[in-house]
Design a protein around this motif. Structure first.
Motif, mmCIF file in Angstrom:
data_model
loop_
_atom_site.group_PDB
_atom_site.id
_atom_site.type_symbol
_atom_site.label_atom_id
_atom_site.label_comp_id
_atom_site.label_asym_id
_atom_site.label_seq_id
_atom_site.Cartn_x
_atom_site.Cartn_y
_atom_site.Cartn_z
ATOM 1 N N ASP A 67 5.062 76.128 13.172
ATOM 2 C CA ASP A 67 5.471 75.477 11.929
ATOM 3 C C ASP A 67 4.580 75.929 10.777
ATOM 4 O O ASP A 67 5.057 76.465 9.782
ATOM 5 N N THR A 81 13.565 78.165 14.222
ATOM 6 C CA THR A 81 13.129 77.409 13.040
ATOM 7 C C THR A 81 11.664 77.651 12.706
ATOM 8 O O THR A 81 11.212 77.297 11.609
ATOM 9 N N GLY A 82 10.910 78.214 13.639
ATOM 10 C CA GLY A 82 9.504 78.479 13.399
ATOM 11 C C GLY A 82 9.221 79.963 13.335
ATOM 12 O O GLY A 82 10.133 80.796 13.361
ATOM 13 N N VAL A 102 9.309 70.969 8.954
ATOM 14 C CA VAL A 102 10.129 71.968 9.620
ATOM 15 C C VAL A 102 11.295 71.252 10.301
ATOM 16 O O VAL A 102 11.157 70.096 10.738
ATOM 17 N N GLN A 144 4.511 67.448 17.709
ATOM 18 C CA GLN A 144 4.167 68.805 17.301
ATOM 19 C C GLN A 144 2.811 69.150 17.895
ATOM 20 O O GLN A 144 1.774 68.668 17.427
ATOM 21 N N ILE A 168 6.389 73.868 16.040
ATOM 22 C CA ILE A 168 7.575 73.099 15.659
ATOM 23 C C ILE A 168 7.749 71.955 16.658
ATOM 24 O O ILE A 168 7.129 71.938 17.728
#
Length: 630
Positions: free
Chosen positions: A505, A561-562, A546, A616, A590
Motif C-alpha cells: 500500500d 491494487t498495490g 488503498v 494491513q 494492502i
C-alpha cells in the motif's frame, strides 16, 4: 488472490544485492562493525517455546527442541494435537527461548512416577491435574502464572539450588541439540532462553540470546528472575560476568512492552531511582533490539499516544486493557512506557537531560509461540499454545479462560511476527553482530525486503545504485548520523513485497524529535505509495486508503491494487539542525484476511462481529538517529 512472482530489477535488484568495501563519508560519522556490505536479509524467530517451558507444557505442548528446529528448517512435523505442520519456506535462524524460571518443571512433575510424589501433597495434586485432563493442565498453568506474578509459587519450584540442579542436565542436553542443528551457511540455531520478571503481573520479560555455542553457553545456567533478580540490572551484570569469564557474548531482547503497565520504558530505574548516564549506556549496550510485534499484540504505537496516526493501534484489541496477568488494569496514562515509538521519543528526552539514551534500540518481530512451531503465517497459524492449535475448532469463537485473563486467548492473538537481519552470512556470528549494530527490522509475518539508509549527501540519482551509495555515503537502519553542514539528511528507501503475500500500500517515514523546549514530538510522512485509484497526496501529505479487495467468503484479495515494490529518495522537509531526531520506516501491505477468517472457512464457522477479519500487515525498520554537532 493474485500471486505475483517478481524478477529483481532496478532499485529492487539493488535492495537485494551487496557490494564490497566501506569508505564512509566526511559528512556522517558511521558506527558499524562489519567490514563488508550485507548481501542478504535472513529471516528468523528469536522467541520460541518448547515443552521445556513450564507454561507451554501445561498448555499441552509435547514437542521438544529437536522437533522445533526441524520445523523451523522447513521439515514437516506432527503438531501436538496430531495435525501435520510445515512452513511454506524454511527460516534461516531460530532461538529457542524456554523460560529460565522452573525450566522443565511441569514436564518433570507430570512425567514423574506418582509414587515418588506421595509425600508432597501440592506436587501430587499438580501431577494428577496435568495427566487427567486438558482442563486440569490449563488450571495448573494458570496457577503457575498467577503464582509467579504474586510470588507465591512453592519452594520446590523457586529454590535456587533445587532449580539449578534440575536445570543443569536439561540445559546441557539442550546445548547438544542446538549445536547439532546449527549448520553455518544453511541454518543458524542459537542458544537462548527467556528471563521472565513479572512484578505485580507487569511484563518485564527479556529473551537472552548467545553469540556462542554450547561449549560456552552451558558454563552458565539460564538466569532466574526470582527474588531480587527481577531487576534487569542484575541480568546485565550476569551478562557482563559471562562475557568476562568466557570471552563470549550475549544480548537481551525486551518484549511485550504493551502489557508492562508502563514499566518497560519508564523514566526511572527498577528501584525508582533516577536514570543516570551509566544506566543509560549499559541498557543500550545490553539491549540493542526490542521485539516490537508478536502473538500477544503489537507494541509500535497506540492511538492514545499518536492520535494523528491513522495506522496506530495495530493488534491492540484486548491487550491494552490490563497487564500481562490481568491483575492490574492499564490506564492510558501508562501507555507512554509501554510502546516503542514513545520509548524512542523518551530516549531523545533523556539525551537532552543526561546526555545518554537508554532506549536506543532497533526492532524485530518474533512469535512467542508456545507450540514449538515458529510460524507467523495467517493461513498456517497454530495458535499461541497447544490448547488452541489449528485443529481446535472454536479457538476464534470461545477464547480459553486461564485464570483472570478471559477474552484474550482467542481471536485477539496475532499471527505475528518475524525478525529480519541484514547479515554478511547465515552464521551465529554474522546474525548476532547484525543485531548488535541494529541492522534488523520487524514484520508481522510477511517477508518484505526493506532497505533504509540515511545520509547528508544522497541525491535522487543514488537510487540507481542504492546499496552501494547507502553504505558509502551514509548509514543503514540502526545507524547514527552526526552533524553535517546544516543540510537536512536525506534517505534512500526500498521495499519489495513478499511474493507469497500481499502487494504494498505505502511506505511511511516516522520521525521523532526534541523541540526547542526539550519536549518530544512526532510526525508521519507518506513517502511512496501504490497508484491505485490514482491516489495523490493532499496539502497535508495525507493519501486516501488503498481499495479493500478482501473476499471473506474465499480468503482472497487482489494484489493489483498495490505495488510489487516501492522505492524513493526522501529528504526531511522540517529539519532543524540543532534538534535531536530519529527516523524509521513503516511499510504497509494492502488489506488481507486475518487467521480467524481461514479458521472460519476451514471449519465452516460464523465469526462474531467483533472479530477483526481484515488487517494491513506491516514492517518496521530500526531507526536512524540524528545528533547535532556539539
Amino acid at each position: 488472490m493474485r500471486k505475483i512472482l517478481l524478477l529483481a530489477s532496478g532499485a529492487t535488484a539493488l535492495a537485494l544485492s551487496g557490494c564490497g568495501g566501506l569508505t564512509g563519508s566526511d559528512d556522517a560519522e558511521v558506527e558499524v562493525t562489519n567490514t563488508e556490505y550485507p548481501e542478504q536479509v535472513y529471516w528468523g524467530d528469536t522467541h520460541l517455546h518448547t515443552d521445556n517451558s513450564v507454561d507451554a507444557y501445561g498448555f499441552g505442548n509435547r514437542l521438544n527442541a529437536e522437533q522445533a528446529l526441524r520445523f523451523a528448517r522447513g521439515e514437516e512435523v506432527t503438531a501436538t494435537k496430531g495435525e501435520k505442520a510445515k512452513l511454506s519456506r524454511p527460516l534461516d535462524f531460530l532461538v529457542i527461548a524456554d523460560h529460565s524460571d522452573a525450566m522443565g518443571a511441569t514436564k518433570a512433575i507430570a512425567e514423574a512416577p506418582r509414587i515418588a510424589l506421595l509425600g508432597n501433597e501440592f506436587l501430587l495434586r499438580w501431577h494428577d491435574m496435568l495427566n487427567e485432563s486438558e482442563e486440569g493442565a490449563l488450571q495448573v498453568t494458570a496457577e503457575l502464572i498467577d503464582g509467579a506474578a504474586k510470588g507465591t509459587l512453592p519452594e520446590e519450584l523457586t529454590d535456587p539450588e533445587e532449580q539449578a540442579e534440575r536445570t543443569t542436565e536439561l540445559w546441557n542436553a539442550h546445548g547438544e541439540t542446538v549445536d547439532e542443528y546449527n549448520e553455518p551457511g544453511k541454518f543458524t540455531a542459537f542458544m537462548g532462553y527467556e528471563y521472565t520478571p513479572m512484578p505485580q503481573g507487569d511484563n518485564l520479560h527479556r529473551v537472552v540470546m548467545f553469540r556462542d555455542g554450547a561449549d560456552k553457553a552451558t558454563t552458565v545456567l539460564p538466569y532466574s528472575s526470582q527474588g531480587f533478580a527481577g531487576n534487569p540490572e542484575n541480568l546485565w551484570e550476569h551478562m557482563a560476568a559471562y562475557e568476562k569469564d568466557t570471552g563470549g557474548q550475549m544480548l537481551a531482547i525486551p518484549h511485550n512492552s504493551n502489557v508492562s503497565n508502563g514499566r518497560m520504558f519508564e523514566m526511572q530505574k527498577y528501584d525508582g531511582s533516577p536514570i543516570d548516564a551509566a544506566y543509560a549506556k549499559t541498557r543500550a549496550l545490553r539491549e540493542p533490539v526490542v521485539e516490537v510485534t508478536q502473538i500477544k499484540g503489537d507494541s509500535e504505537a497506540h492511538p492514545f499516544l499518536s492520535p494523528n496516526d491513522e495506522f496506530a493501534g495495530f493488534g491492540d484489541a484486548g491487550w491494552d486493557q490490563c497487564n500481562l496477568s490481568c491483575t492490574r488494569k492499564m490506564a492510558p496514562e501508562s501507555y507512554a512506557g509501554s510502546y516503542t515509538r514513545e520509548a524512542l521519543k523518551r530516549g531523545l528526552e533523556l539525551v537532552h537531560r543526561i546526555g545518554a539514551n537508554p532506549f536506543k534500540f532497533g526492532v524485530i518481530g518474533s512469535t512467542d509461540s508456545h507450540t514449538s512451531l515458529a510460524t507467523a503465517d495467517e493461513d498456517n497459524f497454530f495458535g499461541k499454545h497447544s490448547a488452541n492449535e489449528a485443529n481446535a475448532r472454536d479457538r476464534a469463537l470461545q477464547p480459553q479462560n486461564l485464570g483472570t485473563r478471559e477474552g484474550r486467548f482467542g481471536w485477539h492473538y496475532l499471527s505475528s511476527g518475524y525478525a529480519a537481519a541484514w547479515a554478511t552470512s547465515n552464521t551465529r556470528e554474522a546474525i548476532f553482530d547484525a543485531f548488535m549494530r541494529r541492522e534488523v527490522y520487524a514484520t508481522t509475518g510477511p517477508r518484505m525486503t526493506v532497505r533504509f539508509f540515511g545520509g547528508f549527501g544522497f541525491t535522487a540519482d543514488d537510487m540507481a545504485d542504492l546499496v552501494k551509495a547507502g553504505y558509502e555515503k551514509g548509514v543503514p537502519m540502526g545507524g547514527d548520523l552526526t552533524g553535517g553542514d546544516g543540510t537536512a539528511p536525506s534517505f534512500l528507501i526500498s521495499a519489495l513485497m513478499d511474493p507469497e503475500s500481499a502487494s504494498l500500500d505505502r511506505v511511511q517515514v516516522v520521525k521523532g524529535w526534541i523541540d526547542a523546549d526539550g519536549n518530544s514530538q512526532e510526525k508521519i510522512y507518506n513517502v511512496s505509495w501504490s497508484d491505485a485509484d490514482n491516489r495523490k497526496a493532499d496539502a497535508d501529505g495525507k493519501i486516501g486508503a488503498v481499495p479493500n479487495t478482501v473476499d471473506l467468503t474465499k480468503g482472497t484479495w487482489d494484489n493489483a491494487t498495490g505495488a510489487p515494490e516501492l522505492a524513493t529518495w526522501w529528504q526531511d522537509p522540517d529539519f532543524e539542525a540543532d534538534q535531536h531526531a530519529f527516523y524509521y520506516v513503516r511499510v504497509l501491505e494492502i488489506p488481507t484476511p486475518t487467521w480467524p477468517v481461514y479458521d472460519a472457512l476451514k471449519f465452516n464457522l460464523t465469526l462474531p462481529d467483533e472479530v477483526i477479519k481484515i488487517q494491513q500487515e506491516r514492517a518496521y525498520t530500526s531507526p536512524i538517529w540524528y545528533t547535532p554537532k556539539a
